[in-house]
Scaffold this active site. Structure first.
Site, PDB file in Angstrom:
ATOM      1  N   LEU A 619      37.791  91.668  71.862  1.00 23.11           N
ATOM      2  CA  LEU A 619      38.934  91.140  71.272  1.00 23.11           C
ATOM      3  C   LEU A 619      38.064  90.317  70.494  1.00 23.11           C
ATOM      4  O   LEU A 619      38.824  89.344  69.464  1.00 23.11           O
ATOM      5  CB  LEU A 619      40.052  90.478  72.227  1.00 23.11           C
ATOM      6  CG  LEU A 619      40.554  91.534  72.872  1.00 23.11           C
ATOM      7  CD1 LEU A 619      41.854  91.481  73.928  1.00 23.11           C
ATOM      8  CD2 LEU A 619      40.889  92.487  71.635  1.00 23.11           C
ATOM      9  N   ALA A 623      29.156  82.307  71.727  1.00 22.14           N
ATOM     10  CA  ALA A 623      28.701  81.953  71.825  1.00 22.14           C
ATOM     11  C   ALA A 623      28.379  81.703  73.808  1.00 22.14           C
ATOM     12  O   ALA A 623      26.742  81.873  74.123  1.00 22.14           O
ATOM     13  CB  ALA A 623      27.603  80.586  71.175  1.00 22.14           C
ATOM     14  N   GLY A 625      30.880  83.644  76.062  1.00 20.54           N
ATOM     15  CA  GLY A 625      31.303  84.393  76.463  1.00 20.54           C
ATOM     16  C   GLY A 625      31.800  85.337  75.351  1.00 20.54           C
ATOM     17  O   GLY A 625      31.578  85.442  74.689  1.00 20.54           O
ATOM     18  N   VAL A 627      35.624  87.769  75.289  1.00 21.78           N
ATOM     19  CA  VAL A 627      37.490  88.232  75.265  1.00 21.78           C
ATOM     20  C   VAL A 627      37.537  89.545  74.867  1.00 21.78           C
ATOM     21  O   VAL A 627      37.489  90.513  74.628  1.00 21.78           O
ATOM     22  CB  VAL A 627      38.416  87.521  74.678  1.00 21.78           C
ATOM     23  CG1 VAL A 627      40.152  87.494  74.951  1.00 21.78           C
ATOM     24  CG2 VAL A 627      38.282  85.809  75.137  1.00 21.78           C
ATOM     25  N   LYS A 647      38.661  86.981  79.978  1.00 24.88           N
ATOM     26  CA  LYS A 647      37.714  86.535  79.887  1.00 24.88           C
ATOM     27  C   LYS A 647      36.381  86.016  80.455  1.00 24.88           C
ATOM     28  O   LYS A 647      36.995  86.372  82.088  1.00 24.88           O
ATOM     29  CB  LYS A 647      37.806  84.437  79.882  1.00 24.88           C
ATOM     30  CG  LYS A 647      39.813  84.387  78.914  1.00 24.88           C
ATOM     31  CD  LYS A 647      39.141  82.860  78.738  1.00 24.88           C
ATOM     32  CE  LYS A 647      40.527  82.359  77.503  1.00 24.88           C
ATOM     33  NZ  LYS A 647      40.620  81.177  77.932  1.00 24.88           N
ATOM     34  N   ASP A 810      42.498  70.759  71.388  1.00 24.11           N
ATOM     35  CA  ASP A 810      42.082  71.091  69.838  1.00 24.11           C
ATOM     36  C   ASP A 810      43.016  72.471  69.545  1.00 24.11           C
ATOM     37  O   ASP A 810      43.154  73.098  69.821  1.00 24.11           O
ATOM     38  CB  ASP A 810      40.356  72.114  70.422  1.00 24.11           C
ATOM     39  CG  ASP A 810      40.264  73.211  69.376  1.00 24.11           C
ATOM     40  OD1 ASP A 810      40.392  72.666  68.376  1.00 24.11           O
ATOM     41  OD2 ASP A 810      39.428  73.754  70.107  1.00 24.11           O
TER      42      ASP A 810
END
Length: 978
Positions: A619, A623, A625, A627, A647, A810
Site C-alpha cells: 500500500l 525509506a 519500511g 505498509v 506496518k 504531524d
C-alpha cells in the site's frame, strides 16, 4: 406465626420456586352452602390423600386468586386436629370441625393476601400444607406486613411487601422513598409471596424503601419500609486517648481527651491517673449511627503532681478496651540531640553515607539545619537532608552520595527552640587509595630516588628493582629493596597523609627499572623510573623518540580517524524513523515532560500468530519500511476473515528503528480505540520482525482522495496535479508534483466564468460497504457535507488524542486515511514515506520537518503542544476545503516564508470554504497559542456548521466547459494576507 398488620419484621425467608398454574377463583371459592357433586368429588379426593397422613387444604393448588368482596373458604383436613398459621385474625372466621378446620371470609380484601399453612401437631410424621391467597385489588397492589426491618450488616433483608395480583409481577421494582432509584451496588430479588430481598445488606443501604408496580399504565408504590442495617457488635467499644504523648512546662495548661464509641449505647468509659479514677463530667453524642461518649480533663496550671500515666477504659458486654499515655511535666524548655551513629565517620571515596540525628524537644523546634564547617572552603553545595517530626521528636537525615575528597570535614546539625540552640557535629574522613610520584635528586653527592605517596589511611611504601626498561616490575623477577627510608611528611585531619621514601642507589645503571609501590586498605598505586643513559639524572621520559615509521603510522591513523568522523557525521545526518506521536507525562507552562514510549508496557493480548496473515499488495513504501495489505484469519473471532494493513520495517533496519516501531505499537495500545483513529488490531513481536496490524482503509489517504475528486469534478486542467499512480492505496510518497495553481486554489487559462453548481439529492448512506460498492462510492461526487464530515471527524480524533495527553506533531491530510462510508481516521505513516524525496519535509538543522504545517513556536522554538497541533489542524482544514492544494501556494520555504509566519501571515480563504469554516482556520492560526481554540471547541463549531448546512441545499461542482471557473454557493472574497 405471620403478623396480621404492620410491625417489626426480621431477616428474609427462602423464596419459592416457579409457581404452577393458578387455581381459578370460580372453581375454588364456592360458598359452603352451594357445594354440589363437584365439591363432594373434591372432598373424596382429599379424603383419599388424607389417608396417607398429610394434611390437605381445599381448594387444592399452591395459589388462589380471587376478586375483592368474594366469599372465600379454606378447609384443612388431617388425621387429627389441625392448626392454621398465617394472616388470620381479624379477617377470617375460624370453624373447628375435627379432623378439619375451616377458614371463611365473606368479604375478601387485599388484607387477606398472604400465605396460609396448615399443620397437624399431633401427627408424629409431621407434614404441612400451604396455599397462597391473592386478593387482587387494582387500587391496592401491595400489602405491607412490616414498616420497619432491622438486620445486621451482611445478612439478607426481607422487605415484606406482598403483591395482591400475580399478573403485575412483570412490572414490579424496588425504589427508595420519593421514587429515587436504589443504590447501584444494591443486589436484590423479588418473590410475590414474600416481597423484595436485599442480599447481604450493607450499612450504607439504610433507607426507606417502597415497592413499585405498574397498574393500568401508571406506577403505584407501597407505603415506606424503613430498612435498618446495623453494624455487627462483635467486640468492645472503639477507643481513642489524645494526645498519645504529652509534655508541658510547669504552670502551662493541658488537656487530655478520652473518647469511646459503639453502635450499642450500653457501654461505660472511664479515665484514670495512675490507680486513681478521675471524676469528670461525660459528654454524649450520636454521630454516624454510633453512640459516642467523651471525657475531657482540662488542667489550667499543671504541676509535677499531674505528671504520670493516664489510662482510658471502655467497658461493655464484650469486655474492656484500654489505651494509655504518659504525661511529663518539666521545669523549662529543652532540646536533646543524640545519634545512634559514631560521631567519627570514615567512608571510602565514591561511596554514600547518611548522617542521622534524633532530637527530642519541647516546645517544638523553631528552626533546624545542617551546616558544613570545613575545612574545604570550596565545598559549598546545598546539603540534602530530610527531617521527620513525631510529636516532640524529630529525626533528621543528611544524605551524602558519591562522596568526593573535598566533601570530608565537619558536618553539624543545629536546632533552636525556646530553650536555646543546640548542635551535634560529625567528623567525616574519606579513605582513598594512594597516589605515587617518583623524582630524582642528589643527596650528599649520591643519586637518590624520592617517592612521594599520598593517601588515607597512611600508605606503606616499598621499592622494587628489575632488569631492562618496563612499565611494571614482575613480582617474581624483581628485587625488593630493603635499604629505603620512609617518613611521614604531613598528617592533617581530613587531608591525605603524605609519606616520603628515599632510595639511595649511588650511580644509576643503564638498563634498570626502579618501581615505587604504595598501598593502604583502600587500594594501591605505583610508578616506575629508569635512566636513559649512565649518569643522566632525569625522570622517566614521557614518550619515546619519534621515528619516520612512527610518524607515518600516526599520519595514517589520523587520516582514518578523520574519515571515520566524516562517515559518522553523514550517518547522523541521515534521517531515521521516529515516532511523531508524543504522550505528555507532566507540564509546567510550555515545558513538557514526555513519557518514554520504550517504558510503556506491551500487553501480550495483542499478539497474533504471523502464520495467520496472508500478505497482498504493498500500500505504501518509504525509506524505513512499508505498509502491506493483508488478510488476517481468526482476528477477534476464531472464524473471522478480515482485511488489514500491516506496518513493517525494511530488513536493513537498525536497532533504534526497530525500537521506534515497537514504541509506536506501545503508544497505540496505550491510547486505546476510537472511531476516528487508525486503530491497532494486533501485532507480531515474536519469532521474526515486528509487524503492527492496523485497520485497513480502502480509500487511502485523504490528500489523494481529495485530488482525485477534484480532477473528476473539475477536469485535469482545473484540478490539482496528481500522482498518476495514486489510487486507493496509502499513497504518501511522490507528492512533489508540480501543478498549476493560484492563491485561490485552481487555475485555468485566464477565463473569468464560473462553473455553475446544482443541488443534488440527499439520501441516507450505509456505513458498511461491500467490495463492489467501493468504486461506486469513490465515484460519488463530493458535497459540502463530505468536507464538513472530514473536518469534524479529524477534530474528534484529535480531541480524543488530546484527552489522552497525546501530541500528534504531524497533522496533515496525508496522515488521514478514509475507510468505508468516507470515515476519516488519523494515523502516522512516516514509516511508508520517503521524506528524503518528499518536498513537504524541509531540512531544518539535522532533521526534515513539515514546516508548512508547523506552528511558529514549533518552527522557531522546537515547542510542540496540543496548541501546536491545533495550528496544524487549521492547515489541514485549508487542505480539505481547497480539495488538496499544497499550503501557502506559490511561496517557497526560505527566509521570506519564515518572516511571513513570524509576522502573522494567514492564507486566503480557500475556494470551497464557507465563511464560518475560514473563521475557524483563522482562529487556529493565532500567533499566541493560548488564544487558539481547543479541539472540543472546534468539534462544537463544526457540528453547528453541519446543522446549518442541513438547512440549505447541497451543491456539487460540475464542469460546464473548458473555459469555466469555479463557483461556490457562498460569496467569493479576494485573497487577504494577514
Amino acid at each position: 406465626r405471620m403478623p396480621s398488620g404492620p410491625g417489626h419484621y426480621g431477616a428474609s425467608a427462602e423464596t419459592p420456586g416457579p409457581r404452577p398454574p393458578l387455581c381459578p377463583a370460580s372453581s375454588c371459592c364456592l360458598p359452603t352452602e352451594a357445594m354440589g357433586p363437584r365439591a363432594l368429588l373434591v372432598l373424596l379426593m382429599a379424603t383419599a390423600w388424607h389417608a396417607q397422613g398429610v394434611p390437605v387444604i381445599q381448594p387444592s393448588g399452591p395459589e388462589l386468586v380471587v376478586e375483592p368482596g368474594t366469599t372465600v373458604t379454606l378447609r384443612c383436613v388431617g388425621n387429627g386436629s389441625v392448626e392454621w398459621d398465617g394472616p388470620i385474625s381479624p379477617h377470617w372466621n375460624l370453624d373447628l370441625d375435627p379432623p378439619s378446620s375451616i377458614l371463611t371470609t365473606n368479604n375478601a380484601t387485599f388484607q387477606n393476601t398472604g400465605t396460609y399453612h396448615c399443620t397437624e401437631p399431633g401427627n408424629p410424621r409431621g407434614g404441612n400444607a400451604t396455599i397462597h391467597l391473592y386478593v387482587k385489588d387494582p387500587a391496592r397492589p401491595w400489602k405491607v406486613l412490616a414498616q420497619e426491618v432491622t438486620v445486621l450488616e451482611g445478612q439478607d433483608a426481607l422487605l415484606p411487601c406482598l403483591l395482591t395480583d400475580p399478573a403485575l409481577e412483570a412490572g414490579v421494582s424496588l425504589v427508595r422513598v420519593r421514587g429515587r432509584p436504589v443504590l447501584r451496588q444494591t443486589n436484590y430479588s423479588f418473590s410475590p409471596w414474600h416481597g423484595f430481598t436485599i442480599h447481604k445488606a450493607k450499612f450504607i443501604e439504610n433507607h426507606v424503601y417502597q415497592c413499585s408496580a405498574r397498574v393500568d399504565g401508571r406506577t403505584v408504590t407501597s407505603m415506606g419500609i424503613w430498612l435498618k442495617v446495623q453494624k455487627d457488635i462483635s467486640g468492645p467499644a472503639t477507643l481513642t486517648l489524645e494526645p498519645a504523648e504529652l509534655v508541658r512546662i510547669q504552670g502551662e495548661a493541658a488537656q487530655i481527651v478520652c473518647s469511646a464509641s459503639n453502635i450499642d449505647v450500653n457501654f461505660d468509659v472511664s479515665l484514670r491517673h495512675g490507680d486513681t479514677k478521675l471524676t469528670i463530667s461525660q459528654q454524649s453524642d450520636f454521630h454516624d449511627n454510633r453512640y459516642q461518649k467523651v471525657l475531657t480533663l482540662n488542667l489550667d496550671h499543671v504541676s509535677f503532681q499531674d505528671a504520670g500515666n493516664y489510662s482510658c477504659t471502655a467497658t461493655n458486654a464484650w469486655g474492656n478496651h484500654s489505651a494509655s499515655m504518659v504525661f511529663r511535666v518539666v521545669e523549662s524548655a529543652y532540646s536533646n540531640l543524640t545519634s545512634e551513629q559514631s560521631l567519627l565517620q570514615e567512608v571510602t571515596v565514591g561511596e554514600k553515607v547518611d548522617l542521622q540525628v534524633k532530637v527530642e524537644a519541647y516546645p517544638g523546634l523553631e528552626s533546624f539545619n545542617w551546616t558544613y564547617l570545613g575545612p574545604f572552603s570550596d565545598y559549598q553545595d546545598k546539603l540534602d537532608f530530610v527531617t521527620i517530626k513525631d510529636t516532640y521528636r524529630y529525626t533528621s537525615t543528611l544524605s551524602l552520595p558519591r562522596l568526593k575528597r573535598s566533601e570530608s570535614g565537619r558536618y553539624s546539625f543545629l536546632a533552636r527552640n525556646a530553650g536555646g540552640q543546640n548542635a551535634l557535629t560529625f567528623e567525616l574522613t574519606l579513605r582513598y587509595p594512594p597516589e605515587v610520584r617518583v623524582t630524582m635528586t642528589l643527596i650528599n653527592g649520591s643519586d637518590t630516588l624520592l617517592c612521594e605517596a599520598s593517601g588515607y589511611p597512611q600508605p606503606s611504601v616499598t621499592w622494587v628493582q628489575c632488569r631492562s626498561h618496563t612499565d611494571r616490575c614482575d613480582e617474581s623477577a624483581g628485587l625488593v629493596l630493603e635499604d629505603s627510608h620512609s617518613e611521614v611528611l604531613s598528617q592533617v585531619p581530613f587531608y591525605e597523609v603524605i609519606v616520603h621514601s628515599l632510595l639511595a642507589i649511588g650511580t644509576l645503571e643503564h638498563n634498570r627499572t626502579y618501581e615505587c609501590r604504595a598501598f593502604n586498605s583502600v587500594g594501591n598505586s605505583s610508578q616506575t623510573f629508569w635512566p636513559i643513559s649512565i649518569g643522566a639524572h632525569t625522570p622517566l621520559p614521557d614518550e619515546l623518540l619519534f621515528t619516520p615509521v612512527l610518524l607515518t603510522c600516526m599520519s595514517i591513523m589520523a587520516l582514518l580517524l578523520l574519515l571515520l568522523l566524516l562517515l559518522l557525521y553523514k550517518y547522523k545526518q541521515k534521517p531515521k524513523y521516529q515516532v511523531r506521536w508524543k504522550i505528555i507525562e507532566s507540564y509546567e507552562g510550555n515545558s513538557y515532560t514526555f513519557i518514554d514510549p520504550t517504558q510503556l508496557p506491551y500487553n501480550e493480548k495483542w499478539e497474533f500468530p504471523r502464520n495467520n496473515l496472508q500478505f497482498g499488495k504493498t500500500l505504501g513504501t518509504g525509506a524505513f519500511g512499508k505498509v502491506v495489505e493483508a488478510t488476517a484469519f481468526g482476528l477477534g473471532k476464531e472464524d473471522a476473515v478480515l482485511k488489514v494493513a500491516v506496518k513493517m520495517l525494511k530488513s536493513t533496519a537498525h536497532a533504534d528503528e526497530k525500537e521506534a516501531l515497537m514504541s509506536e505499537l506501545k503508544i497505540m495500545s496505550h491510547l486505546g480505540q476510537h472511531e476516528n483513529i487508525v486503530n491497532l488490531l494486533g501485532a507480531c513481536t515474536h519469532g521474526g520482525p515486528v509487524l503492527v496490524i492496523t485497520e485497513y482503509c480502502c480509500y487511502g489517504d485523504l490528500l489523494n482522495f481529495l485530488r482525485r475528486q477534484a480532477e473528476a469534478m473539475l477536469g485535469p486542467s482545473l484540478s490539482v496535479g496528481q500522482d498518476p499512480e495514486a489510487g486507493a492505496g496509502y499513497k504518501n510518497i511522490h507528492l512533489e508534483k508540480k501543478y498549476v495553481r493560484r492563491d485561490s486554489g485552481f487555475s485555468s487559462q485566464g477565463v473569468d466564468t464560473y462553473v455553475e453548481m446544482r443541488p443534488v439529492s440527499t439520501s441516507s448512506s450505509n456505513d458498511s460497504f461491500s467490495e463492489e460498492d467501493l468504486g461506486k462510492e469513490d465515484g460519488r461526487p463530493l458535497e459540502l457535507r463530505d468536507l464538513l464530515h472530514f473536518s469534524s471527524q479529524v477534530a474528534q480524533g484529535m480531541a480524543f488524542l488530546a484527552s489522552k495527553n497525546c501530541i500528534h506533531r504531524d497533522v496533515a491530510a496525508r496522515n488521514v486515511l478514509l475507510t468505508s462510508g468516507r470515515v476519516a481516521k488519523i494515523g502516522d505513516f512516516g514509516l511508508a514515506r520517503d521524506i528524503m524525496n518528499d518536498s513537504n519535509y524541509i531540512v531544518k538543522g539535522n532533521a526534515r520537518l513539515p514546516v508548512k504545517w508547523m506552528a511558529p513556536e514549533s518552527i522557531f522554538d522546537c515547542v510542540y503542544t496540543v496548541q501546536s497541533d491545533v495550528w496544524s489542524y487549521g492547515i489541514l482544514l485549508w487542505e480539505i476545503f481547497s480539495l488538496g492544494l499544497n499550503p501557502y501556494p506559490g511561496i517557497l520555504v526560505n527566509s521570506k516564508f519564515y518572516k511571513l509566519v513570524k509576522d502573522g501571515y494567514q492564507m486566503a480563504q480557500p475556494a470551497f470554504a464557507p465563511k464560518n469554516i475560514y473563521s475557524i482556520m483563522q482562529a487556529c492560526w493565532a500567533l499566541e497559542p493560548t488564544r487558539r481554540p481547543t479541539f472540543q471547541q472546534i468539534c462544537s463549531l463544526l457540528q453547528k456548521q453541519a446543522q446549518e448546512d442541513r438547512r440549505v441545499p447541497n451543491y456539487t461542482n460540475l464542469p460546464s466547459s473548458s473555459s469555466s471557473r469555479l463557483l461556490r454557493p457562498w460569496q467569493r472574497t479576494p485573497p487577504v494576507a494577514r
